[in-house]
Design a protein around this motif. Structure first.
Motif, PDB file in Angstrom:
ATOM      1  N   THR A 263       0.863  -1.177   0.000  1.00 43.22           N
ATOM      2  CA  THR A 263       0.000   0.000   0.000  1.00 43.22           C
ATOM      3  C   THR A 263       0.900   1.228   0.000  1.00 43.22           C
ATOM      4  OG1 THR A 263      -0.069   0.166   2.405  1.00 43.22           O
ATOM      5  CG2 THR A 263      -1.716  -1.269   1.348  1.00 43.22           C
ATOM      6  N   PRO A 264       0.362   2.414  -0.316  1.00 45.45           N
ATOM      7  CA  PRO A 264       1.192   3.616  -0.313  1.00 45.45           C
ATOM      8  C   PRO A 264       1.886   3.848   1.029  1.00 45.45           C
ATOM      9  CG  PRO A 264      -0.898   4.074  -1.377  1.00 45.45           C
ATOM     10  CD  PRO A 264      -0.989   2.682  -0.802  1.00 45.45           C
ATOM     11  N   ASP A 265       1.253   3.453   2.132  1.00 49.20           N
ATOM     12  CA  ASP A 265       1.863   3.651   3.443  1.00 49.20           C
ATOM     13  C   ASP A 265       3.048   2.723   3.653  1.00 49.20           C
ATOM     14  OD1 ASP A 265       0.158   5.698   4.134  1.00 49.20           O
ATOM     15  OD2 ASP A 265      -1.293   4.366   5.073  1.00 49.20           O
ATOM     16  N   ASP A 266       3.093   1.592   2.930  1.00 50.13           N
ATOM     17  CA  ASP A 266       4.190   0.648   3.058  1.00 50.13           C
ATOM     18  C   ASP A 266       5.387   1.041   2.194  1.00 50.13           C
ATOM     19  OD1 ASP A 266       1.887  -2.123   3.065  1.00 50.13           O
ATOM     20  OD2 ASP A 266       2.717  -1.025   4.750  1.00 50.13           O
ATOM     21  N   ASP A 267       5.195   1.969   1.274  1.00 49.90           N
ATOM     22  CA  ASP A 267       6.240   2.380   0.348  1.00 49.90           C
ATOM     23  C   ASP A 267       7.183   3.342   1.063  1.00 49.90           C
ATOM     24  OD1 ASP A 267       7.726   2.790  -1.931  1.00 49.90           O
ATOM     25  OD2 ASP A 267       6.305   4.227  -2.780  1.00 49.90           O
ATOM     26  N   LEU A 268       8.245   2.782   1.653  1.00 51.12           N
ATOM     27  CA  LEU A 268       9.171   3.582   2.440  1.00 51.12           C
ATOM     28  C   LEU A 268      10.439   3.881   1.663  1.00 51.12           C
ATOM     29  CD1 LEU A 268       8.917   1.766   5.893  1.00 51.12           C
ATOM     30  CD2 LEU A 268       7.610   3.746   5.084  1.00 51.12           C
ATOM     31  N   VAL A 269      10.963   5.068   1.896  1.00 43.06           N
ATOM     32  CA  VAL A 269      12.250   5.487   1.361  1.00 43.06           C
ATOM     33  C   VAL A 269      13.059   5.975   2.554  1.00 43.06           C
ATOM     34  CG1 VAL A 269      13.440   7.113  -0.145  1.00 43.06           C
ATOM     35  CG2 VAL A 269      11.242   6.161  -0.849  1.00 43.06           C
TER      36      VAL A 269
END
Length: 96
Positions: free
Chosen positions: A3-9
């Motif tokens: 999910t977008p919240d899991d997309d970490l940088v």
């Protein structure tokens, strides 16, 4: 699929870092140097600073691992910022 919240940088949500970077602009000085200008709201600044610190730590650790003098000061911060921006604008593999 993430999910977008899991997309970490660099440990922070990519969408938050993108929003933070939108508050920063550049200005070219007469001497050819580039100045960063902006006011990043605290709720976006904190994740941005944490991500920049993580990337800087990665560079120092990599320099030490390779046996070279670790970057520091302005060079370290500039390298970390450029690397973070490139990571943030890179398309995640599941969205390519």
């Amino acid at each position: 699929m993430t999910t977008p919240d899991d997309d970490l940088v660099a440990g922070e949500p990519r969408r938050v870092l993108r929003q933070a970077l939108l508050h920063i602009s550049t200005s070219r000085n007469e001497d050819g140097s580039l100045e960063l200008i902006g006011e990043v709201p605290p709720e976006l600044a904190d994740p941005l600073v944490r991500a920049l610190e993580r990337v800087a730590e990665e560079f120092v650790a990599d320099d030490e691992r390779r046996g070279v003098v670790p970057r520091s000061g302005g060079r370290l911060h500039a390298d970390a910022l450029v690397a973070l921006v490139l990571r943030v604008i890179d398309t995640p593999p599941d969205q390519a």
